[in-house]
Design an enzyme around this catalytic site. Structure first.
Site, PDB file in Angstrom:
ATOM      1  N   ASN A 144       0.800  -1.231   0.000  1.00 41.67           N
ATOM      2  CA  ASN A 144       0.000   0.000   0.000  1.00 41.67           C
ATOM      3  C   ASN A 144       0.832   1.281   0.000  1.00 41.67           C
ATOM      4  OD1 ASN A 144       0.635  -0.827   2.655  1.00 41.67           O
ATOM      5  ND2 ASN A 144      -1.020   0.408   3.517  1.00 41.67           N
ATOM      6  N   LYS A 178      11.584  -8.741   1.459  1.00 42.18           N
ATOM      7  CA  LYS A 178      10.558  -9.563   0.818  1.00 42.18           C
ATOM      8  C   LYS A 178       9.360  -8.641   0.642  1.00 42.18           C
ATOM      9  CE  LYS A 178       7.115 -12.363  -0.076  1.00 42.18           C
ATOM     10  NZ  LYS A 178       5.933 -11.765  -0.726  1.00 42.18           N
ATOM     11  N   ALA A 223       5.724  -7.191  -1.247  1.00 39.19           N
ATOM     12  CA  ALA A 223       4.459  -7.775  -1.695  1.00 39.19           C
ATOM     13  C   ALA A 223       4.572  -8.196  -3.155  1.00 39.19           C
ATOM     14  CB  ALA A 223       3.331  -6.767  -1.514  1.00 39.19           C
ATOM     15  N   SER A 224       3.887  -9.278  -3.493  1.00 37.66           N
ATOM     16  CA  SER A 224       4.045  -9.870  -4.820  1.00 37.66           C
ATOM     17  C   SER A 224       3.478  -9.014  -5.942  1.00 37.66           C
ATOM     18  CB  SER A 224       3.385 -11.245  -4.846  1.00 37.66           C
ATOM     19  OG  SER A 224       2.006 -11.149  -4.545  1.00 37.66           O
ATOM     20  N   CYS A 260      -3.089   1.633   6.989  1.00 45.16           N
ATOM     21  CA  CYS A 260      -3.325   1.095   8.332  1.00 45.16           C
ATOM     22  C   CYS A 260      -3.665   2.199   9.323  1.00 45.16           C
ATOM     23  CB  CYS A 260      -2.114   0.295   8.804  1.00 45.16           C
ATOM     24  SG  CYS A 260      -0.550   1.194   8.767  1.00 45.16           S
ATOM     25  N   GLU A 319       4.400  -4.282  12.693  1.00 48.89           N
ATOM     26  CA  GLU A 319       3.562  -3.120  12.398  1.00 48.89           C
ATOM     27  C   GLU A 319       2.349  -3.642  11.640  1.00 48.89           C
ATOM     28  OE1 GLU A 319       4.053  -0.371  13.661  1.00 48.89           O
ATOM     29  OE2 GLU A 319       6.202  -0.096  13.999  1.00 48.89           O
ATOM     30  N   LEU A 320       1.233  -3.784  12.344  1.00 46.02           N
ATOM     31  CA  LEU A 320       0.097  -4.506  11.788  1.00 46.02           C
ATOM     32  C   LEU A 320      -1.080  -3.582  11.489  1.00 46.02           C
ATOM     33  CD1 LEU A 320       0.485  -7.630  14.098  1.00 46.02           C
ATOM     34  CD2 LEU A 320       1.614  -7.124  11.922  1.00 46.02           C
ATOM     35  N   GLU A 364     -11.171  -4.478  10.297  1.00 48.30           N
ATOM     36  CA  GLU A 364     -10.540  -3.384   9.572  1.00 48.30           C
ATOM     37  C   GLU A 364     -11.092  -3.353   8.150  1.00 48.30           C
ATOM     38  OE1 GLU A 364      -6.122  -1.600   8.511  1.00 48.30           O
ATOM     39  OE2 GLU A 364      -6.315  -3.745   8.904  1.00 48.30           O
ATOM     40  N   GLY A 379       2.050  -5.493   7.928  1.00 53.78           N
ATOM     41  CA  GLY A 379       1.031  -6.258   7.236  1.00 53.78           C
ATOM     42  C   GLY A 379      -0.157  -6.545   8.134  1.00 53.78           C
ATOM     43  N   SER A 380      -0.886  -7.586   7.818  1.00 52.36           N
ATOM     44  CA  SER A 380      -2.071  -7.959   8.590  1.00 52.36           C
ATOM     45  C   SER A 380      -1.671  -8.595   9.912  1.00 52.36           C
ATOM     46  CB  SER A 380      -2.920  -8.946   7.795  1.00 52.36           C
ATOM     47  OG  SER A 380      -2.255 -10.193   7.687  1.00 52.36           O
TER      48      SER A 380
END
Length: 466
Positions: A132, A155, A157-158, A263, A229-230, A360, A207-208
């Site tokens: 994001n 790594k 995001a795809s 987020c 950090e979610l 969320e 991420g989530s």
């Protein structure tokens, strides 16, 4: 195997990249480990100079990087340019402050001893990053950690492989040694193997909360430090004395920034009875006035959702909330056009335990709650498993600070939207994770906080031996 990035506004393939093989992954980790031995001994002033150069590279190529973000995940082009500038800012910040943040601290001990705390790098750190804010969230990890003497393995995001490669190239152009920052184009199923690798010393994820739990479990089993950090479902509390013009204008921005996919976006608007009707009327009007369109157009306020499946998940949450009794004031249906476009949407009268109350909502959907007074507003604000950010709006700044201190969150703002800033720590509590990024606190997350005791009279007996 190749990885494709797809433009969510058109469905067209942006580019394709070869996935990192197991052999290549091991070679990258070997190189990172070897580079760490050299990089950790490089004077911090030299590391800071390279960070300053990275900021220059970002600014020199701002349009290129902004267009890449708009193409790969649909960010409006103006916001994408702002993101590049913010990345340059965090590089500038640590180029100026890293040595100060990491200087030895002299501690009180005995008269005949010199005791200091030293902050030393620990090695290769794996960063698992989301799509994001595909540049910013990487740089807020990379800048402090490279300054501290660690090396980074990314790594990403795809769906943003082009951004991952571009970020790696920024550090190469800036003059960082090979292996100081490496992008691994690997699948999520391979993350565990990287965390478990003895050469990788720590891991951070944005991420989530589900992904965070998995990463934390693996890291914990290896006794490795992790920072999580979610997600967040940030409350935006409007009290009866809120400056309404500013409040409504900022409420729209706080909900819709980055196409609503943030987020720290305001997601739950908690409004006291006295001003509820006025706020809802004005808020709905302003949300409806936003321009949804091509993210490459400077006039666009809201672009597409980053992926079709994400838009479908969001719509399912909205539909289920309405089925349970929530009122739809605006929007609520995918737009009849090509691309993953979802309109600004406002929900009211949301029942307890509906998706818009408990989950969320990662898109341009706002939920407005009516409460009788300040105490009820605080209670509702804290009625969530998340605890990332929160804001309160009032003319009385002392009152605002008092309310802010009662939020169960890592960030609390008075008369301002929740945001990240290199100068202050960023992070959450509860299911929003743990650890901090940015500022002095962030650069000290992945260091060895080492006590060094120099006894100047070897004959003196210590008071206590563990």
């Amino acid at each position: 195997m190749s990885i494709e990035s797809t433009n969510p506004a058109t469905g067209d393939v942006v580019d394709s990249f070869e996935e990192t093989s197991d052999e290549e992954r091991d070679e990258h980790i070997v190189r990172a480990t070897e580079t760490f031995a050299e990089w950790s001994e490089t004077p911090i002033e030299a590391r800071q100079r390279l960070l300053a150069r990275a900021a220059e590279v970002l600014r020199e190529n701002a349009d290129e990087y902004a267009e890449l973000m708009a193409e790969e995940m649909g960010k409006p082009i103006g916001q994408a340019r702002d993101e590049v500038e913010k990345c340059a800012w965090v590089c500038d910040y640590y180029a100026e402050t890293a040595a100060e943040h990491l200087q030895d601290e002299v501690m009180a001990s005995t008269e005949r001893a010199r005791t200091v705390v030293a902050y030393q790098p620990i090695g290769p750190v794996l960063a698992i990053m989301p799509w994001n804010f595909p540049f910013w969230q990487v740089f807020r990890f990379a800048a402090p950690n490279l300054a501290a003497g660690n090396v980074g393995l990314l790594k990403h995001a795809s769906n943003v492989p082009g951004c991952a490669r571009a970020i790696e190239d920024v550090f190469e152009q800036a003059g960082f040694p090979e292996g100081a920052f490496t992008s691994l184009l690997i699948g999520s199923s391979e993350i565990g193997a990287v965390i478990e690798d003895d050469r990788v010393r720590a891991v951070t994820i944005t991420g989530s909360d589900g992904a965070g739990r998995s990463v934390a479990e693996t890291a914990g089993s290896q006794l490795k430090k992790s920072v999580l950090e979610l997600g967040g479902s940030d409350p935006f509390v409007v009290l009866e004395d809120a400056p309404m013009d500013e409040t409504v204008e900022t409420a729209v921005q706080a909900r819709l920034i980055n196409n609503g996919q943030s987020c720290i976006a305001a997601k739950r608007f908690v409004v006291v009875e006295d001003v509820y009707d006025e706020f809802v009327d004005r808020f709905v009007d302003e949300m409806a006035a936003q321009t949804v369109g091509d993210p490459m157009d400077d006039e666009t306020d809201i672009g597409p959702q980053a992926r079709e499946d994400l838009m479908e998940d969001l719509h399912e949450q909205v539909e289920e909330t309405v089925e349970q009794g929530g009122e739809l004031e605006l929007g609520g249906e995918p737009m009849d056009r090509d691309g993953a476009f979802y309109p600004p949407t406002v929900l009211t009268d949301v029942p307890e335990n509906a998706p818009a109350d408990q989950e969320e909502l990662f898109g341009p959907v706002a939920t407005v709650f009516r409460v009788p007074d300040e105490d009820a507003a605080i209670e509702k604000a804290n009625d969530t498993r998340f605890g990332l950010g929160a804001s309160v709006w009032t003319e009385d700044l002392e009152r605002g600070e008092r309310v802010a201190r009662q939020f169960e969150s890592g960030l609390a703002f008075v008369n301002e939207l929740v945001k990240s800033d290199p100068r202050v720590p960023f992070g959450g509590v509860k299911d929003s994770g743990y650890g901090r990024e940015l500022s002095r606190h962030g650069i000290r997350e992945f260091v060895n906080t080492k006590t060094i005791w120099v006894q100047q009279d070897a004959g003196e007996e210590t008071d206590m031996v563990e």
